[in-house]
Structure formats: structure tokens, C-alpha cells
Write a protein that holds these residues in place. Sequence first.
Motif, PDB file in Angstrom:
ATOM      1  N   GLY A   1       0.813  -1.209   0.000  1.00  0.00           N
ATOM      2  CA  GLY A   1       0.000   0.000   0.000  1.00  0.00           C
ATOM      3  C   GLY A   1       0.849   1.262   0.000  1.00  0.00           C
ATOM      4  N   VAL A   2       1.934   1.261   0.773  1.00  0.00           N
ATOM      5  CA  VAL A   2       2.847   2.404   0.781  1.00  0.00           C
ATOM      6  C   VAL A   2       3.455   2.601  -0.603  1.00  0.00           C
ATOM      7  N   LYS A   3       3.819   1.486  -1.235  1.00  0.00           N
ATOM      8  CA  LYS A   3       4.364   1.581  -2.595  1.00  0.00           C
ATOM      9  C   LYS A   3       3.333   2.178  -3.552  1.00  0.00           C
ATOM     10  N   MET A   4       2.056   1.823  -3.396  1.00  0.00           N
ATOM     11  CA  MET A   4       1.008   2.317  -4.280  1.00  0.00           C
ATOM     12  C   MET A   4       0.796   3.821  -4.137  1.00  0.00           C
ATOM     13  N   SER A   5       1.082   4.391  -2.974  1.00  0.00           N
ATOM     14  CA  SER A   5       0.893   5.827  -2.779  1.00  0.00           C
ATOM     15  C   SER A   5       2.222   6.575  -2.833  1.00  0.00           C
TER      16      SER A   5
ATOM     17  N   GLY B   1      -7.423  -4.870   3.048  1.00  0.00           N
ATOM     18  CA  GLY B   1      -7.601  -3.803   4.022  1.00  0.00           C
ATOM     19  C   GLY B   1      -6.267  -3.277   4.513  1.00  0.00           C
ATOM     20  N   SER B   2      -5.295  -4.172   4.736  1.00  0.00           N
ATOM     21  CA  SER B   2      -3.955  -3.746   5.151  1.00  0.00           C
ATOM     22  C   SER B   2      -3.283  -2.923   4.065  1.00  0.00           C
ATOM     23  N   GLN B   3      -3.481  -3.339   2.816  1.00  0.00           N
ATOM     24  CA  GLN B   3      -2.918  -2.568   1.712  1.00  0.00           C
ATOM     25  C   GLN B   3      -3.522  -1.166   1.662  1.00  0.00           C
ATOM     26  N   ALA B   4      -4.841  -1.085   1.875  1.00  0.00           N
ATOM     27  CA  ALA B   4      -5.506   0.216   1.861  1.00  0.00           C
ATOM     28  C   ALA B   4      -5.004   1.099   2.992  1.00  0.00           C
ATOM     29  N   ILE B   5      -4.747   0.510   4.169  1.00  0.00           N
ATOM     30  CA  ILE B   5      -4.217   1.286   5.295  1.00  0.00           C
ATOM     31  C   ILE B   5      -2.820   1.820   4.973  1.00  0.00           C
TER      32      ILE B   5
ATOM     33  N   SER C   1       0.165   6.884   4.013  1.00  0.00           N
ATOM     34  CA  SER C   1       1.308   7.558   3.379  1.00  0.00           C
ATOM     35  C   SER C   1       0.907   8.452   2.217  1.00  0.00           C
ATOM     36  N   ALA C   2      -0.388   8.509   1.905  1.00  0.00           N
ATOM     37  CA  ALA C   2      -0.819   9.209   0.697  1.00  0.00           C
ATOM     38  C   ALA C   2      -0.548  10.709   0.762  1.00  0.00           C
ATOM     39  N   TYR C   3      -1.145  11.383   1.751  1.00  0.00           N
ATOM     40  CA  TYR C   3      -0.982  12.837   1.801  1.00  0.00           C
ATOM     41  C   TYR C   3       0.472  13.214   2.079  1.00  0.00           C
ATOM     42  N   THR C   4       1.151  12.441   2.922  1.00  0.00           N
ATOM     43  CA  THR C   4       2.548  12.718   3.240  1.00  0.00           C
ATOM     44  C   THR C   4       3.415  12.694   1.997  1.00  0.00           C
TER      45      THR C   4
ATOM     46  N   LEU D   1      -4.927   9.893  -0.779  1.00  0.00           N
ATOM     47  CA  LEU D   1      -5.444   9.653   0.569  1.00  0.00           C
ATOM     48  C   LEU D   1      -6.882   9.161   0.517  1.00  0.00           C
ATOM     49  N   LEU D   2      -7.721   9.834  -0.236  1.00  0.00           N
ATOM     50  CA  LEU D   2      -9.114   9.419  -0.328  1.00  0.00           C
ATOM     51  C   LEU D   2      -9.273   8.122  -1.115  1.00  0.00           C
ATOM     52  N   ASP D   3      -8.339   7.846  -2.028  1.00  0.00           N
ATOM     53  CA  ASP D   3      -8.357   6.548  -2.699  1.00  0.00           C
ATOM     54  C   ASP D   3      -8.153   5.418  -1.692  1.00  0.00           C
ATOM     55  N   GLY D   4      -7.274   5.663  -0.702  1.00  0.00           N
ATOM     56  CA  GLY D   4      -7.094   4.669   0.354  1.00  0.00           C
ATOM     57  C   GLY D   4      -8.360   4.457   1.161  1.00  0.00           C
ATOM     58  N   VAL D   5      -9.064   5.557   1.453  1.00  0.00           N
ATOM     59  CA  VAL D   5     -10.350   5.452   2.148  1.00  0.00           C
ATOM     60  C   VAL D   5     -11.338   4.660   1.304  1.00  0.00           C
TER      61      VAL D   5
END
Length: 445
Positions: A20-24, A147-151, A156-159, A281-285
Motif C-alpha cells: 500500500g505504501v508503494k502504491m501511494s 484492508g492492510s494494503q488500503a491502510i 502515506s498518501a498525503y505525506t 489519501l481518499l483513494d485509500g479510504v
Amino acid sequence: MGLEPSPELLAVSVAYFVQGVKMSLGTLTESYYMKDDLLFDPPAADTFKAIAHIPWMIKPLYGFVTDTLPIMGRRRRPYLIICGLSGFLAFGLLSILPPLAGTALLFMTLGELAIAFSDVVIDGVVVECSRGEDQATAGSLQSICWGSQAIGKLSSAYTSGWLVARVGARPALGLMAFFPLLMCFTSGLISEQRQDYAALTKAEDPPSVNDPSSESSGGSTLDRLREQLWTLWHAILQPEILLPAAFIFLWQAGPTSKGSFFFFYTNELGFSPEFVGSIQLLDGVAQLAGVYLFNTFLRKVELRRLFFNLTLIGVAAGFTQLLLVTGVNRQLGINDKVFVLFDSVLLTGLGRIALMPALVLAAKVCPEGVEATLYAALMSISNASGGVSELLGAALSKLLGITAHEFANMTWLVLICTLSSLLPLPFLRLVPDISEHTAIPTTEH
């Protein structure tokens, strides 16, 4: 989600968190790296990304490696450590070396390889946990994964956007290098006994003349590989998994406008890196919402009905992008940023819901001994369709004359990409009618 907590589940969650961090963080910084440092236009960037994502299309190869070539008697822990170190090296070098297309492609591909290989390793653990469980439990396991990937993406999205705006893409890639190391530290949580696989292979029954899977080849490792290939072939041929996978490939292989929209957002609408990070960030949500909706309401819905409805809803949602590229949203009094945030959440949530049913089926049919290989093969179908989609999108953008600063034909791009998602609907009959009470067969070997 109704599952007993365990060290293995924690290791699975960490691995998907890193994805998930890699995706954002990774994807956003790479996009700005290609745009600002390599000076690519949309078709070039899409083609570059498609090539770098090739490691995700050959995941069965990693499954064969882990299933047939254990390191020190183990198939999970050592490979997870190697992947973590490789990812650290790839993103670290990408951040400190001069921005040249050749070296950038090499290390971006190596970074994708590290994440893709670790995905295969950890999916083998997921499949082992899913074997013998009912559909609801298997669905809960998949929900934990995604769900873990989304978290990871959410946290890390906005950061990532804020960091790119402050220090640039290359230092942000340097930060990304440290996340794969988490997989090294959590590899010890996986319960795996050291085994002598060579001895196990030699102790098998003599080969049968009538069974191609057991023909002697003179070497224990090669014998095991031939047996797994034969088992994998029969498992893939099960219509309960082959036909839905084929439909998903056709559905997801249509041309995409995502690459061009990144340049449209940043160069035409003037969105800052922070705001692009807010979209992530909202994509993660939206991913978390999609996982929740599937796990709560949709995991027992018959596949054919679910795919049909999601396709129609996705097409209707895709047409909303026409309002943005034509400026109609502003005529309606809707700010560009507000419109983009809402539209992105809708499309991302639908995409996550659509992927979940095939993952549940894939985990349930995997036979013992080739679980990582089969699951990787099925996921590679989805990844390959993504690569095809990016290449078709790049070709279409080039054909329509869309560049880093020319977006006159964005309306046609959106229209063609959206309507193309209807093309697979005639093949929906290939998807088997599977309900919550239908038993999914397993493969004996």
C-alpha cells in the motif's frame, strides 16, 4: 473480521501494508520523477510504467522458484528477506543516481520485482490459511490482505504529496527505500519448519507409466518441478477460476486514461503535489470502504450478477469524467478539486469491490504444494491486463495528440476508455454460476 489473531496474519498484514505504501508514496513520487526529472510526456510515461510493471506479469515464475527451490529448507522466510533487501537497494539507488532513463527503468523494475516477489511469497501463506475453510472465512482473509494494503496507502498518501512538494521526487524515493525492510523484520513471524525437500522428493512413489506428472527426469528438483507444473495445469483448467479470470482480464485490459489525467491535473488544472496526495489519501479510504462493503454485503453474492452490476455502475461513473474535461462541472458550480475527489473515491471503491470475488476463488482452489505458484498465476492475469491497459492508453493518447501540455482531445480519450469497458459483457456467460452454497473443488495430486 472473525479470525483468530496470529503471527502469520501480522506478517501478511505488514507485507500488504508495504504494498500500500508503494502504491501511494512510491507511485506518486515515481510519477513526478518521470514528469519533472525525466521530462516525459503522457504516452512515454505510460509506456515506461508498463515496462517497469512487467515483474507483476510473470509472478508464476516466482511461485515456481519458491515452491521448488527452498533456501535452507524453507520456502517463505529467506525469500521475504531477499525481497526486502532488494527493494531497499532499488529505491535507494533510484533516489541518489542521476535521472537517466536507462538506469531509472532498471531500478524502477527492480523495485517492482522486489514487491511482486514478496507478494507471491506472502500469498502462499494466505492460501495455506485459506485451504479447507468456507467461503466466508476465505473472504475475511482476503479482506485483511486488501484492508492492510488500503491502510498502507491511506497512511502515506498525503505525506507523499507534501514531501514531493517540499524536497522533490528523488528524496521521497529515498524514504520509500526503508519500507521494504519491514518485511525482513517480520519474516520471522511466519511459522515454517525447515524441511529436506530433496529427501521428500526422493521418497516419493516410483513414477507411473500412465501419469505424465510423475515421469522420471533423473533429478529430484526437476521431478518436483514437473509434478507442480502438471498439478498447476489441472488446477488452472478448473472453470470455477479460469472463466472468471478470463472475464476480468477482458474487463480490465481496456485502455486507461489515468496516465493522461495525472498530467491534466498537474499541468492543466494546476493541482499541487499536496492535493494529488490528497487524492491518493481518499483513494485509500475508498479501498477500505470497498473492502468493508464486500466483506459485509457482497461476499456471498453470485459472481455473474455481481460482475454485471459493477460493470454497468463503473461505466456510469466513468462518464462523470467528461464533466471535468469539458468544464461542465464549473458551470454547475462544482469546484474542480471537489469534483475530482468525489469522482476518484467512487471509481476506486468500485474497482476494489470488483477485484475481491476473484481473489476469494483463487485462494480456495489452490492445491497443497503449489499454492504460491497458482495464486501468482491467477493474479498475473489481472496484472497483465493492467499492463495491456496502460499500453493501450499510451497508444490512444499518442493517436489523439495528447501531450504534457496539450489536452484538446481528452474528451475523446475519456469517451473511448469508458465505452471500451462494455465490450466484455457478451462474455459474461463464461462466468460460472457460483453461490455461497456451491462447493469449489480442490485438485488432488
